[in-house]
Design an enzyme around this catalytic site. Structure first.
Site, PDB file in Angstrom:
ATOM      1  N   CYS A  43       0.819  -1.213   0.000  1.00 27.18           N
ATOM      2  CA  CYS A  43       0.000   0.000   0.000  1.00 27.18           C
ATOM      3  C   CYS A  43       0.853   1.262   0.000  1.00 27.18           C
ATOM      4  O   CYS A  43       0.664   2.144  -0.824  1.00 27.18           O
ATOM      5  CB  CYS A  43      -0.949  -0.010   1.208  1.00 27.18           C
ATOM      6  SG  CYS A  43      -1.845   1.532   1.397  1.00 27.18           S
ATOM      7  N   CYS A  48      -1.428   1.622  -3.181  1.00 22.88           N
ATOM      8  CA  CYS A  48      -2.435   2.679  -3.018  1.00 22.88           C
ATOM      9  C   CYS A  48      -1.865   4.097  -2.946  1.00 22.88           C
ATOM     10  O   CYS A  48      -2.372   4.998  -3.622  1.00 22.88           O
ATOM     11  CB  CYS A  48      -3.235   2.462  -1.726  1.00 22.88           C
ATOM     12  SG  CYS A  48      -3.496   0.756  -1.289  1.00 22.88           S
ATOM     13  N   LYS A  51       0.099   5.289  -6.046  1.00 19.03           N
ATOM     14  CA  LYS A  51      -0.910   5.282  -7.114  1.00 19.03           C
ATOM     15  C   LYS A  51      -1.774   6.535  -7.039  1.00 19.03           C
ATOM     16  O   LYS A  51      -2.026   7.204  -8.018  1.00 19.03           O
ATOM     17  CB  LYS A  51      -1.757   4.007  -6.980  1.00 19.03           C
ATOM     18  CG  LYS A  51      -2.850   3.794  -7.990  1.00 19.03           C
ATOM     19  CD  LYS A  51      -4.191   4.410  -7.641  1.00 19.03           C
ATOM     20  CE  LYS A  51      -4.739   4.051  -6.298  1.00 19.03           C
ATOM     21  NZ  LYS A  51      -5.226   2.698  -6.148  1.00 19.03           N
ATOM     22  N   TYR A 179      -8.864  -3.597 -11.144  1.00 22.98           N
ATOM     23  CA  TYR A 179      -8.570  -2.316 -10.489  1.00 22.98           C
ATOM     24  C   TYR A 179      -7.299  -1.689 -11.063  1.00 22.98           C
ATOM     25  O   TYR A 179      -7.273  -0.528 -11.449  1.00 22.98           O
ATOM     26  CB  TYR A 179      -8.286  -2.533  -9.002  1.00 22.98           C
ATOM     27  CG  TYR A 179      -9.433  -2.767  -8.084  1.00 22.98           C
ATOM     28  CD1 TYR A 179      -9.860  -1.769  -7.217  1.00 22.98           C
ATOM     29  CD2 TYR A 179     -10.063  -4.007  -8.009  1.00 22.98           C
ATOM     30  CE1 TYR A 179     -10.882  -1.983  -6.313  1.00 22.98           C
ATOM     31  CE2 TYR A 179     -11.096  -4.234  -7.110  1.00 22.98           C
ATOM     32  CZ  TYR A 179     -11.498  -3.219  -6.261  1.00 22.98           C
ATOM     33  OH  TYR A 179     -12.510  -3.438  -5.370  1.00 22.98           O
ATOM     34  N   GLU A 183      -6.982   1.730 -13.360  1.00 22.90           N
ATOM     35  CA  GLU A 183      -6.371   2.881 -12.678  1.00 22.90           C
ATOM     36  C   GLU A 183      -5.155   3.383 -13.450  1.00 22.90           C
ATOM     37  O   GLU A 183      -4.993   4.587 -13.686  1.00 22.90           O
ATOM     38  CB  GLU A 183      -5.991   2.497 -11.246  1.00 22.90           C
ATOM     39  CG  GLU A 183      -7.222   2.304 -10.359  1.00 22.90           C
ATOM     40  CD  GLU A 183      -6.921   1.985  -8.916  1.00 22.90           C
ATOM     41  OE1 GLU A 183      -7.848   2.099  -8.091  1.00 22.90           O
ATOM     42  OE2 GLU A 183      -5.783   1.602  -8.590  1.00 22.90           O
ATOM     43  N   HIS A 437     -27.300  20.715  -1.284  1.00 24.07           N
ATOM     44  CA  HIS A 437     -27.374  21.299  -2.619  1.00 24.07           C
ATOM     45  C   HIS A 437     -26.397  22.445  -2.795  1.00 24.07           C
ATOM     46  O   HIS A 437     -26.201  23.206  -1.846  1.00 24.07           O
ATOM     47  CB  HIS A 437     -28.809  21.811  -2.848  1.00 24.07           C
ATOM     48  CG  HIS A 437     -29.055  22.346  -4.202  1.00 24.07           C
ATOM     49  ND1 HIS A 437     -29.121  21.539  -5.309  1.00 24.07           N
ATOM     50  CD2 HIS A 437     -29.234  23.623  -4.628  1.00 24.07           C
ATOM     51  CE1 HIS A 437     -29.348  22.297  -6.370  1.00 24.07           C
ATOM     52  NE2 HIS A 437     -29.417  23.553  -5.995  1.00 24.07           N
ATOM     53  N   GLU A 442     -26.235  14.712  -3.890  1.00 28.87           N
ATOM     54  CA  GLU A 442     -27.652  14.913  -3.563  1.00 28.87           C
ATOM     55  C   GLU A 442     -28.550  14.025  -4.418  1.00 28.87           C
ATOM     56  O   GLU A 442     -29.651  13.661  -4.023  1.00 28.87           O
ATOM     57  CB  GLU A 442     -28.058  16.382  -3.708  1.00 28.87           C
ATOM     58  CG  GLU A 442     -28.099  16.884  -5.131  1.00 28.87           C
ATOM     59  CD  GLU A 442     -28.498  18.365  -5.196  1.00 28.87           C
ATOM     60  OE1 GLU A 442     -29.602  18.708  -4.733  1.00 28.87           O
ATOM     61  OE2 GLU A 442     -27.692  19.172  -5.687  1.00 28.87           O
TER      62      GLU A 442
HETATM   63  P1  NDP Z   1      -7.931  -8.033 -10.485  1.00 25.76           P
HETATM   64  O1  NDP Z   1      -8.114  -9.384  -9.943  1.00 25.76           O
HETATM   65  O2  NDP Z   1      -8.789  -6.923 -10.013  1.00 25.76           O
HETATM   66  O3  NDP Z   1      -7.995  -8.077 -12.065  1.00 25.76           O
HETATM   67  C1  NDP Z   1      -7.227  -8.960 -12.822  1.00 25.76           C
HETATM   68  C2  NDP Z   1      -7.582  -8.770 -14.278  1.00 25.76           C
HETATM   69  O4  NDP Z   1      -6.719  -9.570 -15.078  1.00 25.76           O
HETATM   70  C3  NDP Z   1      -9.010  -9.200 -14.579  1.00 25.76           C
HETATM   71  O5  NDP Z   1      -9.571  -8.273 -15.474  1.00 25.76           O
HETATM   72  C4  NDP Z   1      -8.815 -10.572 -15.230  1.00 25.76           C
HETATM   73  O6  NDP Z   1      -9.797 -10.849 -16.182  1.00 25.76           O
HETATM   74  C5  NDP Z   1      -7.499 -10.386 -15.938  1.00 25.76           C
HETATM   75  N1  NDP Z   1      -6.783 -11.637 -16.130  1.00 25.76           N
HETATM   76  C6  NDP Z   1      -6.459 -12.560 -15.197  1.00 25.76           C
HETATM   77  N2  NDP Z   1      -5.773 -13.571 -15.746  1.00 25.76           N
HETATM   78  C7  NDP Z   1      -5.648 -13.274 -17.058  1.00 25.76           C
HETATM   79  C8  NDP Z   1      -5.021 -13.926 -18.160  1.00 25.76           C
HETATM   80  N3  NDP Z   1      -4.399 -15.079 -18.009  1.00 25.76           N
HETATM   81  N4  NDP Z   1      -5.097 -13.342 -19.368  1.00 25.76           N
HETATM   82  C9  NDP Z   1      -5.738 -12.163 -19.539  1.00 25.76           C
HETATM   83  N5  NDP Z   1      -6.340 -11.498 -18.528  1.00 25.76           N
HETATM   84  C10 NDP Z   1      -6.298 -12.047 -17.313  1.00 25.76           C
HETATM   85  O7  NDP Z   1      -6.392  -7.740 -10.215  1.00 25.76           O
HETATM   86  P2  NDP Z   1      -5.540  -6.425 -10.133  1.00 25.76           P
HETATM   87  O8  NDP Z   1      -4.166  -6.873 -10.433  1.00 25.76           O
HETATM   88  O9  NDP Z   1      -6.120  -5.324 -10.938  1.00 25.76           O
HETATM   89  O10 NDP Z   1      -5.678  -6.024  -8.604  1.00 25.76           O
HETATM   90  C11 NDP Z   1      -5.426  -6.992  -7.583  1.00 25.76           C
HETATM   91  C12 NDP Z   1      -6.207  -6.657  -6.361  1.00 25.76           C
HETATM   92  O11 NDP Z   1      -5.601  -5.571  -5.696  1.00 25.76           O
HETATM   93  C13 NDP Z   1      -7.650  -6.224  -6.603  1.00 25.76           C
HETATM   94  O12 NDP Z   1      -8.521  -7.286  -6.710  1.00 25.76           O
HETATM   95  C14 NDP Z   1      -7.927  -5.379  -5.412  1.00 25.76           C
HETATM   96  O13 NDP Z   1      -8.391  -6.216  -4.397  1.00 25.76           O
HETATM   97  C15 NDP Z   1      -6.578  -4.794  -5.060  1.00 25.76           C
HETATM   98  N6  NDP Z   1      -6.477  -3.398  -5.518  1.00 25.76           N
HETATM   99  C16 NDP Z   1      -7.334  -2.471  -4.996  1.00 25.76           C
HETATM  100  C17 NDP Z   1      -7.269  -1.177  -5.404  1.00 25.76           C
HETATM  101  C18 NDP Z   1      -8.233  -0.190  -4.825  1.00 25.76           C
HETATM  102  O14 NDP Z   1      -8.786  -0.459  -3.782  1.00 25.76           O
HETATM  103  N7  NDP Z   1      -8.455   0.926  -5.479  1.00 25.76           N
HETATM  104  C19 NDP Z   1      -6.300  -0.719  -6.394  1.00 25.76           C
HETATM  105  C20 NDP Z   1      -5.468  -1.771  -6.894  1.00 25.76           C
HETATM  106  C21 NDP Z   1      -5.562  -3.048  -6.467  1.00 25.76           C
HETATM  107  P3  NDP Z   1     -11.202 -11.531 -15.793  1.00 25.76           P
HETATM  108  O15 NDP Z   1     -12.029 -10.460 -15.191  1.00 25.76           O
HETATM  109  O16 NDP Z   1     -11.708 -12.011 -17.103  1.00 25.76           O
HETATM  110  O17 NDP Z   1     -10.872 -12.628 -14.847  1.00 25.76           O
END
Ligand code: NDP
Length: 460
Positions: A43, A48, A51, A179, A183, A437, A442
């Site tokens: 984080c 976070c 980022k 995410y 982002e 407002h 709102e």
């Molecule tokens: P996510 O699990 O959110 O997303 C992973 C993405 O990669 C999905 O779209 C998935 O597709 C895709 N994917 C997975 N495997 C493959 C593959 N083999 N080929 C192509 N695409 C693939 O992971 P992130 O890395 O974005 O983030 C990890 C975690 O970190 C999040 O789940 C969240 O909990 C946390 N996080 C939170 C944030 C916040 O609170 N703002 C910011 C950043 C991270 P599909 O959907 O089809 O499975």
């Protein structure tokens, strides 16, 4: 306890580990924390916090555009990446220092090095020797995942490297639709990088409400991000023109940087879990009960390494609940229901509770309230920017079970909405709250007409 060097040994000084260690130490327990990288964890160091700084930096481009509509003359803005990096790194170093001091002030001992459990009461820290502990807490977090066998996959970077790029690329391809992918797409696009998002699914952010997903994709495209859905990397080739992402659907995309944001995996390597008999889940996470205890009596785990809800505040609350239970005699388990989250895409999202699809599946009949409108801030820009606000209500009990906001300040708004929703607020109670407002929020308390999703007809 007296027979051990420490009452508690925490492996990992990220959000969850530090909270648990501090609270335990403040109870008078003898606590040590091992950290192999910098104190603060994902984080603070490579997640976070940096980022959010990058989001702020990148949003200025949009602010400059908006300002013009209000009569400002803005020259040709330029952005200095090295200046930004230096400022960001200074602030991250300061925050990491705060974490170190907080640990020390609480009386916990910080040990730098990779820790490994050699038995359920013994931890060996690389180069520092072995110590014993009455209790061990695993709080090692997660790490970026990438496919191991993708040809040319070694040319792609993860989010870890995206925070430290030596220079801003001219073109970037981001793979993933979660995410991190959305982002960083917003960040690089805002910083003037030609940005293409490649995602295998029919829309980004699987698991979020479908209207939110569609809305964000539209808005990202409006802001200039090229979104390729139903596309996936087959290989990456390094050429004189740049990195060529050969996608399975036939697209060949040339860029200077390819960023894989394909998910994260629990960081369990080299921890000695097998030697201690600590059980893992099917996804390789440390398996824990509601009190974060593993199958081994004296070993607990909190945060992303347990792959429950991978969010910083959740790890903190799990660490806190562990400390309350084990060091203050107050059995506490963190409630993982109705945890709000924010996606710092551009525009950002705030979301709590169920999506419409999940609510229909779980509850049967639901009422939907939805509003799409131009935020007042963009009234003079002539742009197409829209905000989306959606409430999902259980028709039988009238309780609000989901709230989703896409638009400026969505993450700030959802924090407050989450309180009422977690308390079980009903739609009539919600509506009895007078609007503030003129605000974007709102709209949340002024939606009276039920929304009938296209295709569902009046019977829905
Ligand atoms: P996510 O699990 O959110 O997303 C992973 C993405 O990669 C999905 O779209 C998935 O597709 C895709 N994917 C997975 N495997 C493959 C593959 N083999 N080929 C192509 N695409 C693939 O992971 P992130 O890395 O974005 O983030 C990890 C975690 O970190 C999040 O789940 C969240 O909990 C946390 N996080 C939170 C944030 C916040 O609170 N703002 C910011 C950043 C991270 P599909 O959907 O089809 O499975």
């Amino acid at each position: 306890m007296a027979d051990y060097d420490y009452d508690l040994f925490v492996i990992g000084a990220g959000s969850g580990g530090v909270r648990a260690a501090r609270l335990a130490a403040m109870s008078g327990a003898k606590v040590a924390v091992a950290e192999e990288h910098r104190v603060g964890g994902t984080c603070v160091i490579r997640g976070c916090v940096p980022k959010k700084f990058m989001v702020y930096a990148s949003e200025f481009a949009h602010h400059f555009e908006t300002a013009k509509g209000f009569g400002w003359t803005v020259g040709e803005p330029t952005f200095d990446w090295p200046v930004f990096l230096a400022e960001k790194d200074k602030e991250i170093a300061r925050l990491s220092g705060v974490y170190v001091r907080n640990l020390q002030n609480a009386g916990a001992e910080l040990i730098h090095g990779k820790a490994k459990m050699t038995d359920p009461h013994t931890v060996e820290v690389e180069g520092k020797g072995s110590v014993t502990a009455g209790k061990i807490l695993i709080a090692t977090g997660g790490q970026p995942w990438a496919p191991k066998d993708l040809p040319g996959g070694e040319h792609a970077i993860s989010s870890n490297e995206a925070f430290q790029l030596p220079e801003l690329p001219r073109r970037i391809v981001i793979a993933g639709g979660g995410y991190i992918a959305v982002e960083f797409a917003g960040i690089f696009n805002g910083l003037g990088v030609e940005t293409t998002l490649v995602h295998r699914g029919p829309n980004v952010l699987r698991g979020f409400d479908d209207d939110v997903r569609a809305h964000l994709t539209e808005e990202m495209e409006q802001r200039g991000i090229k979104v390729l859905l139903g596309a996936q990397h087959g290989s990456i080739e390094k050429t004189a023109e740049g990195l060529v992402s050969h996608c399975i659907d036939g697209h060949d995309l040339v860029s200077d940087v390819v960023l894989f944001a394909l998910g994260r995996e629990p960081y369990t390597e080299g921890l000695g879990l097998e030697a201690c008999g600590v059980a893992l889940t099917e996804t390789g996470a440390v398996k824990v009960d509601a009190f974060s205890r593993t199958n081994v009596e004296h070993i607990w785990a909190v945060g992303d390494v347990t792959d429950r809800i991978n969010l910083t505040p959740v790890a903190i609350r799990e660490g806190q609940a562990f400390a309350e239970t084990e060091f203050y005699g107050r059995p506490t388990s963190f409630d993982h229901e109705m945890v709000a989250s924010a996606v710092f895409s551009q525009p950002p999202i705030g979301s709590v509770g169920l999506s419409e699809a999940d609510a229909r599946h779980k509850l049967g009949k639901v009422d939907i309230y939805l509003s799409r409108f131009r935020p007042m801030k963009y009234a003079f820009t002539g742009g197409h920017e829209r905000a989306l606000i959606k409430l999902v209500v259980d028709a039988a009990s009238e309780r609000i079970v989901g709230c989703h906001v896409v638009g400026p300040d969505g993450p700030e708004i959802i924090q407050m909405a989450a309180i009422a929703i977690k308390m079980g607020v009903t739609k009539p109670q919600w509506d009895s709250t007078c609007a503030v407002h003129p605000t974007l929020a709102e709209e949340l308390v002024t939606m009276r007409e039920k929304y009938v999703p296209p295709g569902l007809g009046q019977a829905a």
